[in-house]
Scaffold this motif. Structure first.
Motif: not given
Length: 105
Positions: A14-38
């Motif tokens: 899932q893509q997440t958008v944080g903020s930098d030290e000035f409160g502006a949107n930082a570059a988006p990052t991806w975090s793991t929701v799940a690792t599963c068998w498919a």
């Protein structure tokens, strides 16, 4: 559906958008929701020409056991590639999810 068909490990992110030290949107990052068998079913590709430019599209169907939290804003990491989630369909009531992913180029 035969459990032996679920023999490929995928990661749903899932893509997440944080903020930098000035409160502006930082570059988006991806975090793991799940690792599963498919179950993974490549669907081949399509080519088209739009605005005098050749476009290609490669879709893959990922079938997993049902889990909440998977949305169209997710992506799938599989076999060194990323797939943008195009659609999600629930198969049988809360038993499986069928996810169509488009190869991100």
């Amino acid at each position: 559906m035969d459990a032996g068909l679920f023999n490929r490990e995928i990661t749903i992110e899932q893509q997440t958008v944080g903020s930098d030290e000035f409160g502006a949107n930082a570059a988006p990052t991806w975090s793991t929701v799940a690792t599963c068998w498919a179950r993974v079913q490549p669907q081949g590709g399509n080519e088209s020409v739009q605005a005098d430019k050749r476009q290609s599209q490669t879709n893959t169907i990922f079938t997993i056991y049902f889990r909440s939290g998977v949305t169209n804003s997710c992506r799938i990491s599989y076999n060194g590639n990323y797939y943008n989630v195009v659609s999600i369909e629930e198969l049988s009531y809360r038993k499986h999810l069928q996810i169509i992913g488009e190869l991100d180029k």
